[in-house]
Structures are given as C-alpha cells and as structure tokens.
Design an enzyme around this catalytic site. Structure first.
Site, PDB file in Angstrom:
ATOM      1  N   ASP A  21      55.323  35.939 -12.448  1.00  0.00           N
ATOM      2  CA  ASP A  21      54.820  34.558 -12.382  1.00  0.00           C
ATOM      3  C   ASP A  21      53.328  34.503 -12.070  1.00  0.00           C
ATOM      4  O   ASP A  21      52.660  33.548 -12.425  1.00  0.00           O
ATOM      5  CB  ASP A  21      55.637  33.683 -11.421  1.00  0.00           C
ATOM      6  N   SER A  53      62.823  24.793  15.751  1.00  0.00           N
ATOM      7  CA  SER A  53      63.686  25.436  14.769  1.00  0.00           C
ATOM      8  C   SER A  53      64.850  26.106  15.459  1.00  0.00           C
ATOM      9  O   SER A  53      64.663  26.872  16.404  1.00  0.00           O
ATOM     10  CB  SER A  53      62.888  26.486  13.993  1.00  0.00           C
ATOM     11  N   GLY A 105      63.177  36.229   4.736  1.00  0.00           N
ATOM     12  CA  GLY A 105      62.605  37.560   4.503  1.00  0.00           C
ATOM     13  C   GLY A 105      63.479  38.518   3.721  1.00  0.00           C
ATOM     14  O   GLY A 105      63.339  39.728   3.847  1.00  0.00           O
ATOM     15  N   GLY A 107      64.044  37.841   0.222  1.00  0.00           N
ATOM     16  CA  GLY A 107      63.744  37.671  -1.210  1.00  0.00           C
ATOM     17  C   GLY A 107      64.492  36.529  -1.865  1.00  0.00           C
ATOM     18  O   GLY A 107      64.652  36.522  -3.082  1.00  0.00           O
ATOM     19  N   SER A 109      63.518  33.312  -1.263  1.00  0.00           N
ATOM     20  CA  SER A 109      62.577  32.206  -1.319  1.00  0.00           C
ATOM     21  C   SER A 109      62.674  31.203  -0.164  1.00  0.00           C
ATOM     22  O   SER A 109      62.602  29.987  -0.365  1.00  0.00           O
ATOM     23  CB  SER A 109      62.785  31.501  -2.664  1.00  0.00           C
ATOM     24  N   SER A 110      62.815  31.729   1.046  1.00  0.00           N
ATOM     25  CA  SER A 110      62.877  30.811   2.196  1.00  0.00           C
ATOM     26  C   SER A 110      61.526  30.123   2.423  1.00  0.00           C
ATOM     27  O   SER A 110      61.484  28.963   2.831  1.00  0.00           O
ATOM     28  CB  SER A 110      63.316  31.565   3.453  1.00  0.00           C
ATOM     29  N   SER A 111      60.418  30.809   2.129  1.00  0.00           N
ATOM     30  CA  SER A 111      59.098  30.201   2.354  1.00  0.00           C
ATOM     31  C   SER A 111      58.919  28.962   1.483  1.00  0.00           C
ATOM     32  O   SER A 111      58.497  27.902   1.969  1.00  0.00           O
ATOM     33  CB  SER A 111      57.977  31.174   2.016  1.00  0.00           C
ATOM     34  N   GLU A 143      51.240  27.650  -0.282  1.00  0.00           N
ATOM     35  CA  GLU A 143      51.451  29.095  -0.188  1.00  0.00           C
ATOM     36  C   GLU A 143      50.169  29.861  -0.542  1.00  0.00           C
ATOM     37  O   GLU A 143      49.758  30.788   0.154  1.00  0.00           O
ATOM     38  CB  GLU A 143      52.589  29.490  -1.132  1.00  0.00           C
ATOM     39  N   ASP A 155      58.998  30.273  -7.306  1.00  0.00           N
ATOM     40  CA  ASP A 155      59.896  29.864  -6.226  1.00  0.00           C
ATOM     41  C   ASP A 155      59.886  28.349  -6.032  1.00  0.00           C
ATOM     42  O   ASP A 155      60.935  27.718  -5.857  1.00  0.00           O
ATOM     43  CB  ASP A 155      59.490  30.548  -4.910  1.00  0.00           C
TER      44      ASP A 155
HETATM   45  C1  GLA Z   1      57.674  36.510  -4.359  1.00  0.00           C
HETATM   46  C2  GLA Z   1      56.692  35.450  -4.820  1.00  0.00           C
HETATM   47  C3  GLA Z   1      57.066  34.963  -6.225  1.00  0.00           C
HETATM   48  C4  GLA Z   1      57.200  36.131  -7.193  1.00  0.00           C
HETATM   49  C5  GLA Z   1      58.126  37.193  -6.604  1.00  0.00           C
HETATM   50  C6  GLA Z   1      58.226  38.433  -7.460  1.00  0.00           C
HETATM   51  O1  GLA Z   1      58.930  35.971  -4.170  1.00  0.00           O
HETATM   52  O2  GLA Z   1      56.711  34.341  -3.946  1.00  0.00           O
HETATM   53  O3  GLA Z   1      56.119  34.020  -6.670  1.00  0.00           O
HETATM   54  O4  GLA Z   1      55.930  36.670  -7.480  1.00  0.00           O
HETATM   55  O5  GLA Z   1      57.717  37.571  -5.301  1.00  0.00           O
HETATM   56  O6  GLA Z   1      58.831  38.172  -8.686  1.00  0.00           O
END
Ligand code: GLA
Length: 344
Positions: A21, A53, A105, A107, A109-111, A143, A155
């Site tokens: 991305d 939190s 943490g 992978g 996409s919690s952020s 971000e 994400d």
């Molecule tokens: C993280 C980043 C995403 C993407 C992935 C890898 O999750 O936030 O934007 O780059 O790594 O695919």
C-alpha cells in the site's frame, strides 16, 4: 454507555498484497469481527483531556497539541489534534474511554481501528458529517503525519469500506475497490504467534525508505509500475535491493491473480498464492520470524490450502485458509506443536 458519543471501528486481516500500500500496489484485506469502541463525553470538571482504557488499565491526563508521546495514546491525540485543525475547533474538557476486543500489536490493524473509532466519535460529538473518503484521508494522516509511522492507506480503508464476509480488493494507486463474496465453507483463520511487534519502532519506515530509494535508482515513480524485473533493473540494483524489488513487483502480481482466484472461487489457487506471498515475505522482504514460519508450515502440513503472515510482519499473527469443518482439529494440532499460539 449513557451520555457518551461513540465510534466503532473493526480490525482487518490482510489476505494478500503485503507491504504494497505504500508502493501504490493492490491489496486484499478482510475485516474481522473484533473492534475498538471509543466513547467521548464533555466533562467541565477537567481542563484538558482524560483518556481511560480498560486494556491498559490506565487513566491519562493530557491536552490537545501537536506533540506525540510515543505511546498508545498517540493515535487518539493525533486524531484530536488533526480533527480540531480540520474543523477549527478548540478541543478540551473531554473524557475519553476506550474499549476493545481487538488484539494489539499482532498485525490486525488495532492502530487504525483506534484512530477511525476516535474520529467517528468526534464527528458524532461535534455533529460533523464527513465523507468516507475524507475519513480515510484524515485517519491516514494521523498515522503518517502525527505518529509518523509510514504505512499506506490499507488499514484505514479496510476499516471504513471493508466487510466481514467479502474481501476488499483495493488498488492503492487509484483507491478503486471491489468487494468479493467469500465461500461459506472455508475460513480465513487467524493464529497469533504470541510475539508482539511494535510498529513505531521504525522497521516499517525503514522498509518504505528502502522502496523509495530503489524507485529513484530505477527512475520510476514507484515499484508497482513494473510488471516484472528485467536485466536492465537487475544491473542497477544491489542483491539486497533486488530482493526487495522482487517482493513488491511479484506480490502485486499475486494480488491481481488472487482477486481472479477469489472471484472464480478457486480457493486452491488463492491458498497457493498465500503461501508464495509468505515465502517472499520471509526470503526476499525479510519481515518474517521463525515463529511465523513455523505456524505457516504447521498449518500447511495439517491441510490448509495456504497460509501467510498478516500485516507488517516482525512478529504478530498468521492467516490460514482452511475448510471450516477442520478448524477445531487444526487448533488441537497447533497447540500440540506450538503451545503459545492464540486463536482469534
Ligand atoms: C502495516 C501498515 C499497512 C501495511 C502493512 C503491510 O499494517 O499499517 O499500511 O503497509 O503493514 O502490508
């Protein structure tokens, strides 16, 4: 929660197109049924901002500013700061509560989910109507510009436009997307290796810088412009650069083939592309870990159609494509061989 304005945002698992991305390539995320909820309330008894939190068992007092603290609250602070800037608001005297069942943490996409849910709650509190495309842009800017983690737009896009039973095929160059219905007999099952990764540690930023450097060496806008790497490219790049370039260029091809496989419900093909993607992330892009490699191998040995790490790598989780009726047996097999695994 009474008297609170709230926003909810779901996490995602990425099925194909890793590290594309920020190279303007194609990605295939799928929303998962785990989310972050952010609740906001005006509180005149405090001067600034109070953030609570459950997950961190913490209460933090702060104010809205352009300074990050390098902790989990940065995604919230960045949202407050950039939302205030966009709508010219002086945001203060706010009580914020965060509740989440989305693991941090690993992978998924919690952020982005924290950011999107905060922005949604702010829209509701301040009565602002925001288009989805603007919400993606604002969340991504939190971000990239505030927290300074250089991921792409996948994400935030998946959290806003995604679905839980349709994979999202997104071309991050144009932001054109399609939703693809998934078979009900199979599942994309997520297994956490138990080893967390922290994206703010700069590893993702480094990879992005590397891709930029390679593109400028090749005198192209970005690596996903290429369909393949020829002798001319091979001459210009060092071996390490060539590996990175190979991952990006051929992962983009895999995403495009993956879309066709999903549309045709050819899951055997899609699974094989997933494993190819993992091998490329392991051998060329070098973002896997021994734990992730082991989990992928175990799943594939057991009978998954394919498996790969999901998200940035450097730890976290894998996703495996398997027949639904085999999931319980797979769990037993994994626990026997990798007792620290957690299932989502
Ligand atoms: C993280 C980043 C995403 C993407 C992935 C890898 O999750 O936030 O934007 O780059 O790594 O695919």
């Amino acid at each position: 929660m009474n008297n609170y304005s709230d926003g909810e945002a779901f996490g995602r698992v990425n099925l194909m197109g890793e590290h594309l991305d920020y190279n303007q390539g194609c990605v295939i995320p799928l929303q998962i049924n785990k989310s972050v909820n952010v609740y906001l309330k005006k509180d005149t008894t405090i001067e600034g901002i109070k953030i609570k939190s459950e997950n961190f068992d913490q209460e933090i007092f702060t104010s809205v500013s352009n300074k990050k603290m390098n902790d989990w609250t940065d995604f919230i602070k960045g949202s407050l700061y950039l939302f205030g800037k966009k709508y010219n608001l002086n945001i203060k005297q706010l009580c914020i509560e965060v509740k989440s069942n989305l693991p941090i943490g690993i992978g998924v996409s919690s952020s982005a989910a924290v950011t999107v849910s905060t922005l949604k709650a702010l829209c509701s509190l301040y009565n602002k109507e925001i288009k989805n495309s603007e919400l993606v842009e604002l969340a991504h800017s939190v971000e990239q510009d505030f927290v300074e983690v250089a991921g792409g737009v996948m994400d935030q896009f998946a959290s806003i436009y995604g679905s839980q039973n349709q994979a999202l095929f997104l071309d991050t160059k144009s932001n054109n997307y399609d939703l693809i219905k998934l078979s009900e007999d199979y599942i994309f099952f997520i297994i956490d290796s138990g080893k967390q990764r922290i994206l703010t540690d700069g590893s993702l930023n480094q990879k992005r810088q590397y891709c930029k450097k390679i593109s400028s060496k090749l005198n192209i806008e970005n690596l996903c412009i290429l369909d393949e790497l020829d002798d001319h490219h091979k001459k210009i790049l060092t071996n390490e650069e060539l590996d990175i370039a190979k991952h990006v260029v051929y992962e983009n091809q895999r995403s495009k083939l993956g879309k066709i496989a999903l549309v045709e419900n050819d899951l055997k093909k899609f699974g094989s592309l997933m494993t190819q993607s993992h091998n490329s992330l392991r051998d060329l892009y070098k973002v896997s870990t021994s734990e992730l490699d082991l989990l992928v191998e175990l799943c594939n040995t057991f009978g998954s159609l394919g498996s790969k790490l999901t998200g940035a790598g450097f730890g976290g989780a894998i996703v495996t494509l398997i027949k639904k009726e085999l999931v319980e047996d797979l769990k037993m097999f994994i626990i026997e061989n990798y007792p620290n695994a957690k299932f989502l």
